[in-house]
Design a protein around this motif. Structure first.
Motif, mmCIF file in Angstrom:
data_model
loop_
_atom_site.group_PDB
_atom_site.id
_atom_site.type_symbol
_atom_site.label_atom_id
_atom_site.label_comp_id
_atom_site.label_asym_id
_atom_site.label_seq_id
_atom_site.Cartn_x
_atom_site.Cartn_y
_atom_site.Cartn_z
ATOM 1 N N LEU A 130 -44.702 25.588 -22.240
ATOM 2 C CA LEU A 130 -43.356 26.054 -22.557
ATOM 3 C C LEU A 130 -43.388 27.463 -23.125
ATOM 4 O O LEU A 130 -42.595 28.317 -22.747
ATOM 5 C CB LEU A 130 -42.678 25.103 -23.550
ATOM 6 N N VAL A 131 -44.289 27.696 -24.078
ATOM 7 C CA VAL A 131 -44.411 28.993 -24.750
ATOM 8 C C VAL A 131 -45.712 29.639 -24.295
ATOM 9 O O VAL A 131 -46.802 29.120 -24.559
ATOM 10 C CB VAL A 131 -44.394 28.832 -26.280
ATOM 11 N N GLY A 132 -45.624 30.757 -23.579
ATOM 12 C CA GLY A 132 -46.828 31.394 -23.069
ATOM 13 C C GLY A 132 -47.537 30.497 -22.081
ATOM 14 O O GLY A 132 -46.907 29.820 -21.269
ATOM 15 N N SER A 133 -48.852 30.455 -22.185
ATOM 16 C CA SER A 133 -49.655 29.647 -21.261
ATOM 17 C C SER A 133 -50.287 28.447 -21.944
ATOM 18 O O SER A 133 -51.119 27.756 -21.341
ATOM 19 C CB SER A 133 -50.760 30.517 -20.644
ATOM 20 N N ASP B 102 -25.506 28.166 -25.153
ATOM 21 C CA ASP B 102 -26.439 29.278 -24.984
ATOM 22 C C ASP B 102 -27.890 28.857 -25.170
ATOM 23 O O ASP B 102 -28.803 29.591 -24.778
ATOM 24 C CB ASP B 102 -26.116 30.403 -25.967
ATOM 25 N N ARG B 103 -28.083 27.675 -25.777
ATOM 26 C CA ARG B 103 -29.450 27.228 -26.030
ATOM 27 C C ARG B 103 -29.586 25.736 -25.754
ATOM 28 O O ARG B 103 -28.602 25.000 -25.756
ATOM 29 C CB ARG B 103 -29.873 27.549 -27.465
ATOM 30 N N LEU B 104 -30.822 25.333 -25.528
ATOM 31 C CA LEU B 104 -31.143 23.955 -25.176
ATOM 32 C C LEU B 104 -32.332 23.510 -26.001
ATOM 33 O O LEU B 104 -33.339 24.230 -26.085
ATOM 34 C CB LEU B 104 -31.479 23.873 -23.680
ATOM 35 N N PRO C 78 -39.843 12.915 -23.720
ATOM 36 C CA PRO C 78 -39.110 14.186 -23.839
ATOM 37 C C PRO C 78 -37.607 13.945 -23.781
ATOM 38 O O PRO C 78 -37.123 13.125 -22.985
ATOM 39 C CB PRO C 78 -39.595 14.980 -22.621
ATOM 40 N N ARG C 79 -36.857 14.666 -24.633
ATOM 41 C CA ARG C 79 -35.391 14.551 -24.692
ATOM 42 C C ARG C 79 -34.796 15.953 -24.735
ATOM 43 O O ARG C 79 -35.179 16.767 -25.571
ATOM 44 C CB ARG C 79 -34.938 13.818 -25.957
ATOM 45 N N PHE C 80 -33.836 16.223 -23.853
ATOM 46 C CA PHE C 80 -33.113 17.489 -23.871
ATOM 47 C C PHE C 80 -31.763 17.296 -24.549
ATOM 48 O O PHE C 80 -31.091 16.281 -24.346
ATOM 49 C CB PHE C 80 -32.871 18.000 -22.451
ATOM 50 N N VAL C 81 -31.352 18.291 -25.345
ATOM 51 C CA VAL C 81 -30.039 18.275 -25.987
ATOM 52 C C VAL C 81 -29.459 19.682 -25.890
ATOM 53 O O VAL C 81 -30.056 20.640 -26.402
ATOM 54 C CB VAL C 81 -30.117 17.855 -27.473
ATOM 55 N N THR C 82 -28.303 19.818 -25.247
ATOM 56 C CA THR C 82 -27.644 21.119 -25.145
ATOM 57 C C THR C 82 -26.964 21.458 -26.456
ATOM 58 O O THR C 82 -26.190 20.661 -26.996
ATOM 59 C CB THR C 82 -26.602 21.120 -24.014
ATOM 60 N N GLU C 83 -27.239 22.652 -26.987
ATOM 61 C CA GLU C 83 -26.603 23.066 -28.238
ATOM 62 C C GLU C 83 -25.141 23.416 -27.996
ATOM 63 O O GLU C 83 -24.772 23.888 -26.911
ATOM 64 C CB GLU C 83 -27.335 24.272 -28.838
ATOM 65 N N HIS D 94 -41.747 16.776 -32.279
ATOM 66 C CA HIS D 94 -41.724 18.229 -32.223
ATOM 67 C C HIS D 94 -40.457 18.713 -31.517
ATOM 68 O O HIS D 94 -39.899 18.000 -30.669
ATOM 69 C CB HIS D 94 -42.940 18.759 -31.465
ATOM 70 N N LEU D 95 -40.045 19.934 -31.827
ATOM 71 C CA LEU D 95 -38.874 20.565 -31.218
ATOM 72 C C LEU D 95 -39.219 21.917 -30.614
ATOM 73 O O LEU D 95 -39.995 22.688 -31.188
ATOM 74 C CB LEU D 95 -37.780 20.791 -32.262
ATOM 75 N N TRP D 96 -38.615 22.199 -29.448
ATOM 76 C CA TRP D 96 -38.629 23.521 -28.828
ATOM 77 C C TRP D 96 -37.190 23.922 -28.520
ATOM 78 O O TRP D 96 -36.312 23.061 -28.405
ATOM 79 C CB TRP D 96 -39.426 23.508 -27.523
ATOM 80 N N GLU D 97 -36.953 25.228 -28.362
ATOM 81 C CA GLU D 97 -35.605 25.713 -28.071
ATOM 82 C C GLU D 97 -35.653 26.724 -26.936
ATOM 83 O O GLU D 97 -36.436 27.681 -26.974
ATOM 84 C CB GLU D 97 -34.999 26.352 -29.324
ATOM 85 N N TYR D 98 -34.791 26.519 -25.942
ATOM 86 C CA TYR D 98 -34.664 27.424 -24.796
ATOM 87 C C TYR D 98 -33.473 28.343 -25.024
ATOM 88 O O TYR D 98 -32.371 27.898 -25.352
ATOM 89 C CB TYR D 98 -34.460 26.610 -23.518
ATOM 90 N N ASP D 99 -33.693 29.643 -24.847
ATOM 91 C CA ASP D 99 -32.655 30.651 -25.015
ATOM 92 C C ASP D 99 -32.209 31.114 -23.629
ATOM 93 O O ASP D 99 -32.988 31.709 -22.876
ATOM 94 C CB ASP D 99 -33.197 31.834 -25.826
ATOM 95 N N ALA D 100 -30.937 30.833 -23.295
ATOM 96 C CA ALA D 100 -30.447 31.192 -21.964
ATOM 97 C C ALA D 100 -30.387 32.697 -21.743
ATOM 98 O O ALA D 100 -30.428 33.167 -20.597
ATOM 99 C CB ALA D 100 -29.069 30.569 -21.742
ATOM 100 N N ALA D 101 -30.294 33.473 -22.811
ATOM 101 C CA ALA D 101 -30.236 34.934 -22.667
ATOM 102 C C ALA D 101 -31.582 35.517 -22.253
ATOM 103 O O ALA D 101 -31.654 36.467 -21.462
ATOM 104 C CB ALA D 101 -29.769 35.571 -23.967
ATOM 105 N N THR D 102 -32.663 34.945 -22.782
ATOM 106 C CA THR D 102 -34.008 35.446 -22.472
ATOM 107 C C THR D 102 -34.716 34.582 -21.434
ATOM 108 O O THR D 102 -35.802 34.948 -20.969
ATOM 109 C CB THR D 102 -34.864 35.496 -23.745
#
Length: 522
Positions: A234-237, A255-257, A246-251, A272-280
């Motif tokens: 998810l982050v880098g390699s 703009d973020r997931l 795994p569970r996805f939740v739209t903020e 654990h939590l990760w966050e996806y930024d739709a702008a980047t």
């Protein structure tokens, strides 16, 4: 604490088969329950009464009435009656079944841990709506992930478009293991669809669509070519290892997931939590937020969800002390007002910061419902939150009058469904539905715009309750399709946020077919 109660069972024969697994609480054989009779919308339950439990934060517990309404039949109800209670208008729970159709005709039917790989309660989400389209996924008989979409009707009760499907032929299911489900996530900010699939203590399997796929469903190609290759990072390699659930939740705002997953194993894992930024178009790691491995235990989330129309993120779970499901215990709860970065207990005290300080078994103020070990408590049932901020949790376990049983299979055979609700002032209460479980299968909660709550239970029994009396009275509304389906019913919670149209995703028993059943809720 366990409080005494009496519970009226619906007047019908109940059949069940139950068994348990060595890991992650599942059964190994099929069974069905024809639970109770249906009652007209707004009917009053006869008898029954469950004690209420509280968090110990906001005051003493109080008694409450529960149980299902007695009666025969099994057809969907018609229009519900209206009235007023506590100075507010209410609509008694009711539903109308509008239609049904096959969303899959080639689904994998391998039985593992008692259920199918298509149709497990911890899939968040297996079916989800956005922008006038509904999206779903399943494993097919060739062991490939299939994605499907259809255009939703523009008016309530209208006809949906046909399902458009394709499969990813570059990846095959690694194991006949019911944990290895498919979860979908949506990032409205860049119109991407995200998939996580095939996990049980595995390296991450993740792919996402091109930007704009969901924003322009007519113009973008609905095909495997619109998705990335499978990635373990998810982050880098850096490979994400030991992934399960795994569970996805739209903020809120889109703009973020968020992505939550257990890292570790049954009886020894961390959330654990990760966050996806739709702008980047990039993921960042928020880090661990619930610690389990240091104490050789783990949390099993019942849900991770935002207040409907709000920005508060809620999490509810049970602890498991060993890989044995009989060591599941308690109902635990925390919330976050900054999208999972800091966490508070039921009383509002800050108890954790993701990636820095974690929720542990010793964290104060977590338990909001005392449920002992050996009570047949199933992990990963369901949690949802209404627009008023009330937190609703569906659990199944032994009723208070039943003795504890260290044999999980035997305990499940006598377990029943319960609704735990956190009021707007922070007090938790519990009400019995008066309905027996079916093996180790689990149900879902759906909320209508009137804030009625519906339990969509295994064997496709649907019961409802109203805020009029604090959800104390549960009525069985529909069991007409009893006996047709297998595994856990799944629902489209995103569609319910903008309409009272409920889609139930449910595999047919002993069949390659998965059905989508359409209801309108009151």
């Amino acid at each position: 604490m366990n409080l005494p109660f009496s519970l009226l069972l619906a007047a019908a024969s109940v059949f069940w088969l139950a068994s348990c697994s060595d890991d992650d609480s599942a059964s190994t054989s099929a069974g069905s329950t024809a639970g109770g009779g249906a009652a007209a919308a707004g009917a009053t339950a006869s008898g029954g009464g469950t004690g209420a439990t509280t968090s110990g934060v906001t005051g003493a517990s109080s008694g409450s009435t529960g149980g299902v309404a007695a009666g025969g039949g099994g057809a969907s109800t018609g229009e519900a009656s209206t009235g007023s209670g506590g100075g507010a208008e209410y609509v008694a729970p009711g539903l109308v079944k509008r239609s049904e159709g096959k969303l899959a005709e080639s689904a994998l039917t391998v039985v593992s841990y008692g259920g199918y790989l298509n149709g497990e309660s911890f899939q968040q989400d297996a079916i989800v709506s956005f922008g006038g389209y509904q999206y779903t996924a399943f494993w097919n008989t060739s062991r490939n992930v299939v994605l499907a979409r259809r255009q939703l009707p523009t008016s309530p009760g209208g006809a949906a478009g046909p399902w458009q499907k394709f499969d990813f032929k570059d990846y095959r299911l690694s194991a006949d293991d019911a944990h290895n489900t498919i979860s979908l996530g949506i990032a409205p900010g860049d119109g991407t669809l995200h998939l996580a699939f095939d996990h049980h203590g595995s390296d991450l399997h993740y792919r996402r669509s091109i930007a704009g796929l969901l924003a322009d469903p007519e113009g973008a190609s609905w095909s495997a070519a619109s998705f990335s290759a499978v990635s373990s990072a998810l982050v880098g390699s850096a490979t994400v290892r030991l992934v399960t659930y795994p569970r996805f939740v739209t903020e809120p705002g889109g703009d973020r997931l968020l992505l939550s997953a257990r890292i570790g194993e049954s009886g020894s894992g961390d959330e654990h939590l990760w966050e996806y930024d739709a702008a980047t178009h990039a993921w960042s790691s928020l880090g661990e937020y619930i610690e389990g491995t240091d104490a050789s235990m783990n949390a099993y989330l019942h849900g991770l969800a935002y207040t409907r129309g709000g920005s508060r993120l809620h999490a509810a779970w049970c602890w498991r002390d060993t890989p044995d499901a009989t060591t599941n215990h308690d109902l635990l709860y925390i919330y976050s007002d900054d999208h999972g970065r800091t966490w508070h207990n039921n009383a509002g005290d800050k108890v954790a910061a993701s990636g820095a300080s974690f929720v542990t078994r010793d964290t104060a103020g977590l338990s909001v419902g005392s449920i002992g070990q050996n009570r047949g408590l199933i992990n990963q049932e369901h949690m949802t939150v209404d627009a008023s901020g009330r937190v609703h949790v569906l659990l199944s376990h032994l009723p208070d009058a039943e003795a504890s049983n260290a044999n999980f299979t035997n305990a499940r055979a006598r377990s029943e469904f319960f609704h735990y609700v956190r009021g707007t002032e922070g007090t938790w209460t519990r009400h019995g539905l008066g309905l027996r479980v079916v093996q180790n299968f689990r149900g879902k909660l759906a909320i209508s715009s009137t804030e009625n709550v519906y339990a969509i239970l295994p064997d496709l029994r649907i019961a409802g309750a109203s805020p009029r009396d604090g959800y104390a009275t549960w009525t069985l509304l529909d069991d007409a399709d009893s006996g047709r389906f297998f595994s856990d019913p799944l629902i489209d919670t995103a569609r319910l946020e903008t309409s009272d149209e409920l889609t139930v995703y449910y595999p047919q028993r002993s069949s390659v077919d998965i059905w989508g059943l359409e209801y309108t809720l009151q």
